[in-house]
Scaffold this active site. Structure first.
Site, PDB file in Angstrom:
ATOM      1  N   HIS A   1       0.824  -1.200   0.000  1.00 13.91           N
ATOM      2  CA  HIS A   1       0.000   0.000   0.000  1.00 13.91           C
ATOM      3  C   HIS A   1       0.861   1.254   0.000  1.00 13.91           C
ATOM      4  O   HIS A   1       1.957   1.279   0.573  1.00 13.91           O
ATOM      5  CB  HIS A   1      -0.902   0.025   1.234  1.00 13.91           C
ATOM      6  CG  HIS A   1      -2.093  -0.873   1.149  1.00 13.91           C
ATOM      7  ND1 HIS A   1      -3.132  -0.653   0.277  1.00 13.91           N
ATOM      8  CD2 HIS A   1      -2.407  -2.001   1.834  1.00 13.91           C
ATOM      9  CE1 HIS A   1      -4.047  -1.610   0.428  1.00 13.91           C
ATOM     10  NE2 HIS A   1      -3.634  -2.442   1.360  1.00 13.91           N
TER      11      HIS A   1
ATOM     12  N   CYS B   1       0.079   2.694  -4.629  1.00 12.55           N
ATOM     13  CA  CYS B   1      -0.624   3.942  -4.883  1.00 12.55           C
ATOM     14  C   CYS B   1       0.138   5.114  -4.283  1.00 12.55           C
ATOM     15  O   CYS B   1       0.894   4.967  -3.343  1.00 12.55           O
ATOM     16  CB  CYS B   1      -2.011   3.923  -4.255  1.00 12.55           C
ATOM     17  SG  CYS B   1      -3.210   2.931  -5.138  1.00 12.55           S
TER      18      CYS B   1
END
Length: 264
Positions: free
Chosen positions: A84, A136
């Site tokens: 992440h 991301c």
């Protein structure tokens, strides 16, 4: 003879206790890391593989510093991350119009992009550094998936704010602990999973992050003649909503940019 060192990181979750209940579950990040580790080993790299609970902030930083101390001009350092990403409000004034610091969500803590960039000046002139980040760089509110197959690789804004509320000075202390950045004498090439305003996804059916799957397919075909060419061909296979970014910082080295990918 040139030497290659690789740090390969994949997190299928984080420590919920350190992230105020957010576990950040992913399906494919460890699979990504294992596949990239196999590729790097085939190319002659000496790997350090950090999966989930082993991928602490201290372990990542210490591995990079050890490589910087060891590698000499002509050598290569390769860092890969699957997990992440997050973004937090920039307070150092170096993020321009974006106004945010991007982070890697490591197992026990986040690593600011400022913290990572402060490590690159530790490498000697003439060292080649390649960074691939399949994550991301968006702090917008997201769902866990856009359909039954694609899962977003971003910490959602609600969880990010919950971590910040627990310790409002957390990121200020992290920034204060950054060594003063000197000039980057090495050449650093970065290919990230998406643009700063976009999100990266993993595909449960493919078993990999979207960018990593495209990269692995490209390497299996042996059709990439350079890093610039590899980025262009990865872009051609990616959807409009996820367009990997390419960036070079530090010393200019057109030769490095035009090398066949993963050449030590």
């Amino acid at each position: 003879m040139a030497k290659g060192k690789a740090l390969i990181i994949g997190l299928n979750r984080v420590d919920a206790e350190q992230y105020q209940g957010w576990e950040g579950p992913l399906n494919c990040a460890e699979n990504d890391a294992n596949a990239i580790a196999g590729l790097a080993a085939e190319k002659g790299f000496e790997n350090t593989l950090l999966l989930t609970a082993d991928a602490t902030k201290a372990a990542v930083k210490n591995t990079i510093l050890a490589a910087a101390e060891e590698l000499q001009p002509g050598d290569m350092f390769f860092m890969y991350y699957s997990g992440h990403g997050n973004s937090v409000k920039d307070r150092s004034g170096d993020e321009g119009d974006d106004g945010k610091d991007e982070t890697l969500c490591l197992y026990d803590n986040q690593m600011l992009d400022d913290e990572l960039y402060a490590l690159w000046p530790k490498f000697a002139p003439g060292v080649r550094v390649l960074v691939l980040a399949d994550c991301c760089h968006s702090g917008s509110i997201t769902r866990n998936a856009i359909d039954d197959d694609l899962v977003v690789k971003a910490m959602d804004e609600r969880s990010s704010n919950r971590v910040l509320r627990r310790d409002p000075e957390k990121y200020k202390r992290m920034r204060q602990g950054i060594d003063k950045q000197g000039e980057i004498a090495a050449t650093v090439q970065l290919i990230s999973g998406c643009q700063d305003h976009q999100q990266s996804f993993e595909s449960k059916s493919r078993g990999h992050g979207q960018m990593t799957a495209a990269l692995l397919g490209l390497m299996a075909k042996g059709s990439a003649t350079s890093y610039v060419d590899a980025h262009a061909k990865i872009l051609a296979e990616m959807p409009d909503f996820q367009q990997p970014n390419y960036l070079v910082i530090g010393a200019e080295s057109p030769e490095f940019q035009q090398e066949a990918p993963f050449t030590i």
